[in-house]
Scaffold this motif. Structure first.
Motif, mmCIF file in Angstrom:
data_model
loop_
_atom_site.group_PDB
_atom_site.id
_atom_site.type_symbol
_atom_site.label_atom_id
_atom_site.label_comp_id
_atom_site.label_asym_id
_atom_site.label_seq_id
_atom_site.Cartn_x
_atom_site.Cartn_y
_atom_site.Cartn_z
ATOM 1 N N ARG A 7 0.820 -1.222 0.000
ATOM 2 C CA ARG A 7 0.000 0.000 0.000
ATOM 3 C C ARG A 7 0.848 1.263 0.000
ATOM 4 O O ARG A 7 0.416 2.306 -0.488
ATOM 5 N N SER A 25 3.670 2.908 -4.135
ATOM 6 C CA SER A 25 2.949 3.362 -5.328
ATOM 7 C C SER A 25 3.807 3.161 -6.571
ATOM 8 O O SER A 25 5.031 3.347 -6.527
ATOM 9 N N LYS A 26 3.134 2.783 -7.665
ATOM 10 C CA LYS A 26 3.864 2.511 -8.911
ATOM 11 C C LYS A 26 4.561 3.778 -9.394
ATOM 12 O O LYS A 26 3.960 4.844 -9.513
#
Length: 276
Positions: free
Chosen positions: A231, A234-235
């Motif tokens: 979580r 983040s990409k």
């Protein structure tokens, strides 16, 4: 119930403090400690009796009491000689050893075949009441003795019983040595913070608060830590880049290998002590 500590070092002091907070009286706790300075410190800090002589400390008025507990809180290297001196003073007490690496079978042998023995493996956060202790009971130990041992060790944190004594090596490798792994990681993050411009004090505070918050978040629910990590990752973001760098160095497998190395060393130490 009276508890006599043989050895008055840091872990004994932590347990004494925890027991007094659980409404044990000073009359229920005694200490045998050969070091004069340590005896004075214990008496001044806790107001309990600390004696130099084992014969006086394990006197005949408590020797045959089923509720009496002897807590062996000495270094592993000292335990064989100590146990052999204790043989003639045992008369029904529960013996709990927190000496790392000493198998119950070896302690029982050194005690002349005395079977009422529990091994406890606490870790250093016990010093602040946040420890975790692995527990193993020799076959002759009854359920009441197990409850007694558990209640004592819970005075400094949580406990985990194992049925197979070999699992104490795993507990040693994870929770016994584990605080050092955490401190090592915090130390590394602090060093990075300083190199990136934070003061030493700012890097320390930021690192410690981050770890405290992450642990609190992990304890707040039943989510797996891998899901919690995902979580945050983040990409295309900063965390993903940091994790990718760690993965490139195979850091997770290196950590696993380190824990296995600690487990192996714990077994080796037990073999070495057992040859005495």
């Amino acid at each position: 119930m009276k508890i006599t500590f043989v050895g008055g070092g840091n872990m004994a002091s932590a347990l004494i403090s925890g027991l007094l907070k659980q409404d044990f009286s000073t009359e229920q706790i005694g200490v045998i400690e050969i070091n004069e300075e340590a005896r004075a410190r214990i008496q001044a800090t806790f107001g309990i009796t600390a004696l130099a002589d084992m014969t006086d400390g394990l006197s005949s008025d408590t020797q045959n009491s089923d509720s009496h507990v002897i807590m062996l809180a000495v270094k592993p290297q000292q335990l064989q000689e100590l146990a052999q001196r204790m043989k003639g003073l045992l008369g029904g007490q529960l013996v709990i050893s927190i000496a790392a690496g000493i198998r119950s079978s070896d302690l029982i042998r050194w005690l002349g075949g005395y079977q009422r023995v529990v091994r406890a493996m606490p870790n250093t956060p016990s010093l602040v009441g946040a420890g975790v202790t692995g527990l193993y009971a020799a076959p002759e130990v009854n359920d009441q003795d197990k409850r007694t041992a558990e209640s004592i060790m819970k005075s400094v944190g949580t406990t985990l019983w194992v049925d197979d004594e070999d699992m104490l090596h795993t507990i040693t490798a994870i929770s016994g040595s584990g605080p050092a792994y955490v401190f090592y990681f915090i130390e590394s993050i602090q060093a990075a913070g300083i190199k990136l411009g934070l003061s030493r004090e700012e890097a320390r505070e930021l690192s410690l608060l981050t770890f405290q918050g992450a642990i609190k978040l992990a304890n707040a629910g039943n989510d797996d830590v891998a899901a919690l990590r995902a979580r945050v990752t983040s990409k295309g973001g900063t965390t993903e880049q940091a994790i990718a760098t760690m993965d490139a160095d195979d850091l997770q497998n290196r950590i696993i290998a380190a824990v296995f190395a600690a487990n192996t060393r714990s077994r080796e130490m037990s073999d070495e002590f057992g040859q005495q």
